[in-house]
Design an enzyme around this catalytic site. Structure first.
Site, PDB file in Angstrom:
ATOM      1  N   LYS A 137      51.128  30.847  74.010  1.00  0.00           N
ATOM      2  CA  LYS A 137      50.115  31.875  74.237  1.00  0.00           C
ATOM      3  C   LYS A 137      50.016  32.207  75.731  1.00  0.00           C
ATOM      4  O   LYS A 137      50.907  32.816  76.273  1.00  0.00           O
ATOM      5  CB  LYS A 137      48.781  31.418  73.637  1.00  0.00           C
ATOM      6  CG  LYS A 137      48.888  30.977  72.158  1.00  0.00           C
ATOM      7  CD  LYS A 137      49.020  32.142  71.195  1.00  0.00           C
ATOM      8  CE  LYS A 137      49.463  31.757  69.785  1.00  0.00           C
ATOM      9  NZ  LYS A 137      48.646  30.815  69.062  1.00  0.00           N
TER      10      LYS A 137
ATOM     11  N   ARG B  66      67.633  14.467  75.861  1.00  0.00           N
ATOM     12  CA  ARG B  66      66.404  14.503  75.051  1.00  0.00           C
ATOM     13  C   ARG B  66      65.184  13.993  75.820  1.00  0.00           C
ATOM     14  O   ARG B  66      64.048  14.320  75.493  1.00  0.00           O
ATOM     15  CB  ARG B  66      66.625  13.683  73.780  1.00  0.00           C
ATOM     16  CG  ARG B  66      65.698  14.046  72.645  1.00  0.00           C
ATOM     17  CD  ARG B  66      66.150  13.422  71.332  1.00  0.00           C
ATOM     18  NE  ARG B  66      66.205  11.985  71.416  1.00  0.00           N
ATOM     19  CZ  ARG B  66      67.282  11.246  71.127  1.00  0.00           C
ATOM     20  NH1 ARG B  66      68.388  11.807  70.718  1.00  0.00           N
ATOM     21  NH2 ARG B  66      67.247   9.935  71.226  1.00  0.00           N
TER      22      ARG B  66
ATOM     23  N   ASP C 165      42.678  20.950  70.405  1.00  0.00           N
ATOM     24  CA  ASP C 165      43.559  22.111  70.531  1.00  0.00           C
ATOM     25  C   ASP C 165      42.905  23.006  71.574  1.00  0.00           C
ATOM     26  O   ASP C 165      41.907  23.676  71.309  1.00  0.00           O
ATOM     27  CB  ASP C 165      43.703  22.820  69.173  1.00  0.00           C
ATOM     28  CG  ASP C 165      44.672  24.006  69.240  1.00  0.00           C
ATOM     29  OD1 ASP C 165      44.827  24.583  70.334  1.00  0.00           O
ATOM     30  OD2 ASP C 165      45.240  24.363  68.192  1.00  0.00           O
TER      31      ASP C 165
ATOM     32  N   TYR D  36      42.995  26.060  63.274  1.00  0.00           N
ATOM     33  CA  TYR D  36      44.141  26.949  63.071  1.00  0.00           C
ATOM     34  C   TYR D  36      44.729  26.680  61.684  1.00  0.00           C
ATOM     35  O   TYR D  36      44.895  25.525  61.292  1.00  0.00           O
ATOM     36  CB  TYR D  36      45.137  26.622  64.181  1.00  0.00           C
ATOM     37  CG  TYR D  36      46.383  27.427  64.237  1.00  0.00           C
ATOM     38  CD1 TYR D  36      46.348  28.796  64.456  1.00  0.00           C
ATOM     39  CD2 TYR D  36      47.624  26.804  64.119  1.00  0.00           C
ATOM     40  CE1 TYR D  36      47.523  29.527  64.541  1.00  0.00           C
ATOM     41  CE2 TYR D  36      48.799  27.532  64.208  1.00  0.00           C
ATOM     42  CZ  TYR D  36      48.736  28.892  64.409  1.00  0.00           C
ATOM     43  OH  TYR D  36      49.893  29.608  64.491  1.00  0.00           O
TER      44      TYR D  36
HETATM   45  C1  LIG Z   1      49.154  29.926  67.993  1.00  0.00           C
HETATM   46  C2  LIG Z   1      48.322  28.708  67.887  1.00  0.00           C
HETATM   47  C3  LIG Z   1      48.896  27.486  67.537  1.00  0.00           C
HETATM   48  C4  LIG Z   1      50.338  27.340  67.154  1.00  0.00           C
HETATM   49  O1  LIG Z   1      51.230  27.593  68.168  1.00  0.00           O
HETATM   50  P1  LIG Z   1      52.759  27.981  67.851  1.00  0.00           P
HETATM   51  O2  LIG Z   1      53.396  27.854  69.179  1.00  0.00           O
HETATM   52  O3  LIG Z   1      52.729  29.373  67.317  1.00  0.00           O
HETATM   53  O4  LIG Z   1      53.256  26.999  66.850  1.00  0.00           O
HETATM   54  C5  LIG Z   1      48.079  26.388  67.506  1.00  0.00           C
HETATM   55  N1  LIG Z   1      46.767  26.468  67.776  1.00  0.00           N
HETATM   56  C6  LIG Z   1      46.189  27.621  68.109  1.00  0.00           C
HETATM   57  C7  LIG Z   1      44.728  27.648  68.405  1.00  0.00           C
HETATM   58  C8  LIG Z   1      46.940  28.783  68.155  1.00  0.00           C
HETATM   59  O5  LIG Z   1      46.340  29.943  68.447  1.00  0.00           O
END
Ligand SMILES: *Cc1c(COP(=O)(O)O)cnc(C)c1O
Length: 396
Positions: free
Chosen positions: A207, A57, A182, A110
């Site tokens: 992403k 972990r 973020d 988001y």
């Molecule tokens: C897609 C996204 C997330 C979430 O990511 P996941 O891996 O799908 O949980 C968070 N913030 C932004 C800006 C996103 O585009």
């Protein structure tokens, strides 16, 4: 070591300690780490938070290589890994709040981030105030004695407002508030979080880092002051990822520079084409003047990518369906950042439920696109035909 980004994409995390002399750090799968002597076990125990094998972990060498890579790219003192971006956001916030606290959240965050604040944090007695992304100095008036976290996302999801993060961070730090960002849109590299006052930079590595639409992964890179607390508390909440996913993230990283450049060039070409289209009211691409906060984008960002929105002059669901249903190269899908083009439509009225203070000031349908790596002229032709179907349905 070079400080040039294009070189870093290739070298980040690839110290011989982790690669053992092959090009890519091998996938090391483990729950149990075994020790032959008490001294070995004690050494591992003492160094378990410092990239020494101790227990699955805590990560294996594949994870350590990815963590090093993220720190080399974004800066900061260390990187915590999570099973998805949403887990990174939820855990990073939870590591720094307690019952009775108050947090500031950007109104264009988001959607799951908002839902998390409105359900989980609320249930624990943590209050959220949403702020207008363009608030600037006004953020001062929203700070309370119990405010502990300011969370930004720039540009905002879907509506794409670019915020003055350095200003927000400076004001927040006057009250000892932890600043979280973020940083998914900038892929951690087009906006240098720690040069702009951010304490913890979070990404849905799902992403652009992974870049191939096949892995869920979250990262949070923290500065020295916040790294220990982020790491230890995320660990206590059981956050860890598979080494195979860590491997795929590093594989994605190697080509992220060239992918981002192509996404950027194509998206700017498409955005400029859309801006001239008679059915389009305005384009919300951070690199275009018509996007709120474009001046801040010009000042703070090194580049953009394939994700932006444009607003049609009208809102007509039948016409929008005709546009969307006939696309050849764009599919409808939520998780962007892969090599493929995507399209989604949002009606302004559906935003009203997702915004508390910064309601959309436009009437038409908002279309969000992710411009992939296909030939850009194919993509423009696809959009041209889609808008022709839209027009036809409008006049029918
Ligand atoms: C897609 C996204 C997330 C979430 O990511 P996941 O891996 O799908 O949980 C968070 N913030 C932004 C800006 C996103 O585009």
């Amino acid at each position: 070591m070079s400080d040039k980004l294009d070189t870093k994409y290739v070298t980040a995390g690839r110290s011989k300690k982790w690669t053992k002399g092959v090009v890519n750090p091998p996938v090391q799968r483990a729950s149990t780490v075994v020790f032959n002597t008490v001294a070995e076990k004690n050494h591992a125990m003492a160094n378990r938070a410092k990239q020494t094998l101790f227990y699955g972990r805590r990560g294996t060498e594949t994870h350590f290589a990815l963590q090093d890579a993220m720190v080399e790219l974004e800066g900061g003192a260390g990187c915590a890994l999570y099973p998805c971006g949403t887990a990174a956001i939820a855990n990073a916030i939870l590591c720094f709040v307690k019952t009775g606290d108050h947090i500031l959240m950007v109104d264009g965050c988001y959607e799951p981030t908002r839902d998390y604040c409105d359900t989980i944090l609320k249930k624990m007695g943590i209050e959220t105030t949403y702020y207008d992304p363009m608030i600037g100095e006004g953020i001062r008036d929203l700070i309370k004695p119990n405010t502990t976290v300011l969370f930004t996302e720039s540009p905002c999801s879907i509506t794409m407002e670019v915020q003055d993060v350095p200003l927000l961070a400076r004001i927040a730090h006057e009250s000892d508030i932890v600043v979280m960002l973020d940083n998914t849109w900038a892929a951690g590299v087009n906006f240098s979080p720690f040069d702009h006052g951010v304490d913890i930079s979070i990404q849905a590595a799902t992403k652009y880092i992974v870049g191939h639409s096949d892995v869920m992964l979250g990262t949070a890179v923290a500065n020295e002051k916040h790294w220990d607390q982020l790491r230890e508390q995320s660990y206590l909440m059981g956050q860890c990822i598979s080494p195979d996913d860590a491997y795929l993230a590093m594989r994605g990283l190697r080509t992220m520079g060239v992918r981002l450049k192509q996404h950027e060039a194509s998206s700017i070409k498409v955005a400029n084409w859309l801006a001239e289209h008679p059915l389009v009211d305005h384009v919300r691409h951070p690199a275009l003047e018509s996007c709120p906060g474009n001046d801040i984008y010009q000042r703070d960002f090194k580049g953009c990518n394939g994700l932006f929105s444009f607003v049609l002059k009208q809102s007509d669901s039948k016409a929008t369906t005709a546009l969307l249903d006939g696309m050849s190269h764009f599919s409808m899908g939520y998780s962007w950042g892969g090599f493929e083009s995507l399209i989604l439509a949002n009606e302004p009225k559906s935003f009203n439920a997702l915004r508390t203070v910064a309601h959309p000031q436009f009437e038409g349908t908002l279309i969000r696109v992710h411009i992939g790596l296909e030939d850009v002229d194919d993509l423009i032709e696809d959009l041209e035909q889609g808008l022709a179907r839209y027009q036809e349905m409008l006049s029918a």
